[in-house]
Scaffold this motif. Sequence first.
Motif, PDB file in Angstrom:
ATOM      1  N   SER A  25      33.195  27.962  20.916  1.00 22.49           N
ATOM      2  CA  SER A  25      34.479  28.654  21.047  1.00 22.49           C
ATOM      3  C   SER A  25      35.140  29.001  19.724  1.00 22.49           C
ATOM      4  O   SER A  25      35.786  30.043  19.612  1.00 22.49           O
ATOM      5  N   LEU A  86      38.284  27.971  30.303  1.00 17.60           N
ATOM      6  CA  LEU A  86      39.475  28.761  29.951  1.00 17.60           C
ATOM      7  C   LEU A  86      39.655  28.855  28.436  1.00 17.60           C
ATOM      8  O   LEU A  86      40.047  29.893  27.917  1.00 17.60           O
ATOM      9  N   GLY A  90      39.641  32.228  26.387  1.00 21.87           N
ATOM     10  CA  GLY A  90      40.788  32.516  25.523  1.00 21.87           C
ATOM     11  C   GLY A  90      40.405  32.818  24.087  1.00 21.87           C
ATOM     12  O   GLY A  90      40.886  33.783  23.498  1.00 21.87           O
ATOM     13  N   THR A  91      39.506  32.009  23.514  1.00 22.94           N
ATOM     14  CA  THR A  91      39.106  32.288  22.132  1.00 22.94           C
ATOM     15  C   THR A  91      38.263  33.559  22.058  1.00 22.94           C
ATOM     16  O   THR A  91      38.339  34.297  21.074  1.00 22.94           O
ATOM     17  N   ALA A  93      38.794  36.158  23.975  1.00 24.66           N
ATOM     18  CA  ALA A  93      39.794  37.228  24.048  1.00 24.66           C
ATOM     19  C   ALA A  93      40.459  37.453  22.692  1.00 24.66           C
ATOM     20  O   ALA A  93      40.661  38.595  22.263  1.00 24.66           O
ATOM     21  N   ALA A 116      37.322  38.454  26.517  1.00 23.28           N
ATOM     22  CA  ALA A 116      37.504  37.478  27.599  1.00 23.28           C
ATOM     23  C   ALA A 116      36.307  37.487  28.548  1.00 23.28           C
ATOM     24  O   ALA A 116      35.787  36.426  28.925  1.00 23.28           O
TER      25      ALA A 116
END
Length: 162
Positions: A25, A86, A90-91, A93, A116
Motif C-alpha cells: 500500500s 480499504l 485508499g492509497t 486512489a 481505487a
Amino acid sequence: MADSSTTIPLPFRAGMLGVLSGARSMTPLAMLALYRDRSSLDGAWKDWPVLRSPAGRLALVLAAAGELVADKLPATPARTKPGPLLGRIGTGAIAGAAIATIAGRDGWKGGVLLGAIGGAVGSYAGMWLRTGGAATGLPDAVFALVEDAATIACAAAVVAAD
C-alpha cells in the motif's frame, strides 16, 4: 545520450499505481516521494503538503519500509480483510490522483477512480498469487520477497515514466 525514460499513458499509470498499492500500500506513495524532485516530472502533486515537505516525504518512505517488514509477520491480517482492503484502495486512489495531476490540476478526478479500482484489483490479485505460491511448497516468505521487489521496481518505473 539516449533518454532512458519510458512513455506510459497517464490513465494506465494511475491505475497501475493503484494495482501496486494493492500489493504494498505505501510503496507507490514512497516512490512519488522519492521522485518528487525529478525535473522531468510535472504535476500539481508535487505541491501537495506531504510531498512538498522533506519530513513528509521521509515519513512516506519509512512507512513503506515498515510495511515491507510488517507484511512478513504472522499477525499481519490478510490484504482482503475489510480494513487492509480499504487502506489499499485508499492509497491506490491517492497515488492515482497524484500522478494524474500531470494532465492538469483537475486530472486527479479520473486518477482517483482508476487508482481505487487498481487498489482493489491489486489486493485480490496479490492474494491469489500468494495463495497459489503456497501450493508450490516454497515458503511464503519467498513469494513475499518477490512481490516486494516487483512492486518496488514497477512503482519506480511507473512514477519515472513520461
